[in-house]
Design an enzyme around this catalytic site. Sequence first.
Site, PDB file in Angstrom:
ATOM      1  N   PRO A  11       0.679  -1.372  -0.070  1.00 59.10           N
ATOM      2  CG  PRO A  11      -0.156  -1.024   2.076  1.00 59.10           C
ATOM      3  CD  PRO A  11       0.619  -2.080   1.198  1.00 59.10           C
ATOM      4  CG  ASN A  12      -0.066   4.534   1.516  1.00 62.55           C
ATOM      5  OD1 ASN A  12      -1.112   4.969   0.776  1.00 62.55           O
ATOM      6  ND2 ASN A  12      -0.127   3.781   2.664  1.00 62.55           N
ATOM      7  NE  ARG A  19       4.318   6.625   1.700  1.00 64.67           N
ATOM      8  CZ  ARG A  19       4.655   5.333   1.903  1.00 64.67           C
ATOM      9  NH1 ARG A  19       5.013   4.463   0.940  1.00 64.67           N
ATOM     10  NH2 ARG A  19       4.354   4.761   3.140  1.00 64.67           N
ATOM     11  CE1 TYR A  24       8.851   5.059   2.466  1.00 59.87           C
ATOM     12  CE2 TYR A  24       7.596   6.716   2.811  1.00 59.87           C
ATOM     13  CZ  TYR A  24       8.065   5.518   3.239  1.00 59.87           C
ATOM     14  OH  TYR A  24       7.357   4.976   4.502  1.00 59.87           O
ATOM     15  CG  ASN A  76       8.530  -2.116  -0.032  1.00 61.66           C
ATOM     16  OD1 ASN A  76       8.105  -2.299   1.007  1.00 61.66           O
ATOM     17  ND2 ASN A  76       9.060  -0.966  -0.216  1.00 61.66           N
ATOM     18  CB  ALA A  79       1.773  -0.053   6.095  1.00 65.79           C
ATOM     19  CD  GLU A 100      11.098  -7.748   5.012  1.00 62.49           C
ATOM     20  OE1 GLU A 100      11.115  -8.824   5.368  1.00 62.49           O
ATOM     21  OE2 GLU A 100      10.775  -6.906   5.514  1.00 62.49           O
ATOM     22  CG  HIS A 102      11.232  -2.340   3.826  1.00 52.89           C
ATOM     23  ND1 HIS A 102       9.971  -2.390   4.010  1.00 52.89           N
ATOM     24  CD2 HIS A 102      11.773  -3.605   4.467  1.00 52.89           C
ATOM     25  CE1 HIS A 102       9.706  -3.482   4.603  1.00 52.89           C
ATOM     26  NE2 HIS A 102      10.749  -4.472   4.670  1.00 52.89           N
ATOM     27  NE  ARG A 109      10.564   5.833   8.157  1.00 51.17           N
ATOM     28  CZ  ARG A 109       9.490   5.754   7.396  1.00 51.17           C
ATOM     29  NH1 ARG A 109       9.687   4.637   6.552  1.00 51.17           N
ATOM     30  NH2 ARG A 109       8.650   6.511   7.536  1.00 51.17           N
TER      31      ARG A 109
HETATM   32  C1  DQA Z   1       8.456   0.958   3.556  1.00 46.35           C
HETATM   33  C2  DQA Z   1       8.664   0.940   5.076  1.00 46.35           C
HETATM   34  C3  DQA Z   1       7.223   1.093   5.759  1.00 46.35           C
HETATM   35  O1  DQA Z   1       7.385   0.945   7.253  1.00 46.35           O
HETATM   36  C4  DQA Z   1       6.205   1.854   5.353  1.00 46.35           C
HETATM   37  O2  DQA Z   1       4.993   1.373   5.834  1.00 46.35           O
HETATM   38  C5  DQA Z   1       6.033   1.883   3.933  1.00 46.35           C
HETATM   39  C6  DQA Z   1       7.348   1.810   2.985  1.00 46.35           C
HETATM   40  C7  DQA Z   1       9.784   1.306   2.684  1.00 46.35           C
HETATM   41  O3  DQA Z   1       9.932   0.910   1.581  1.00 46.35           O
HETATM   42  O4  DQA Z   1      10.620   1.946   3.476  1.00 46.35           O
HETATM   43  O5  DQA Z   1       4.944   2.036   3.108  1.00 46.35           O
HETATM   44  O6  DQA Z   1       8.311  -0.714   3.024  1.00 46.35           O
END
Ligand code: DQA
Length: 145
Positions: A11-12, A19, A24, A76, A79, A100, A102, A109
Amino acid sequence: MARRILVLHGPNLNLLGRREPHVYGTTTLADVEAGLRRRAEAAGATLESFQSNNEAELVARVQALLDAPVDFVIINPAAFTHTSVALRDALAAVKVPFIEVHLSNVFAREPFRHHSYFTDLAVGMICGLGPQGYLLALERALAQP
Ligand code: DQA
């Protein structure tokens, strides 16, 4: 046969570039996907990307791998990293090797980002390297025996 790689975005991540750019960066998801596709094509692999803001859709996409497998997944979970037992269980069920990724360094964080439901099942985890993390994961996906 050409190596098949699936890239899953949680998501997002559709908002990448707009964003929280201080966290990011300014690269869009389309840019990330184009870079991955270029590298995969050069290596003779096929690459599919799938982004969803919906947990059920991501679970369904992973479950579909039972009938139409791929060789490697790059994910990825965004959240859902910190919340989704369902997506973890789906990856465990299909037994596909995955990395995985990120963009941000989740360990630098908030404490709630320090726990992942995925890392112990993953081949490995890359965080904090921005979009390059996806390309490094792809190199491993291409080289994985
Ligand atoms: C994320 C890190 C997560 O904590 C966050 O909720 C994201 C992006 C990253 O790519 O750094 O949406 O996965």
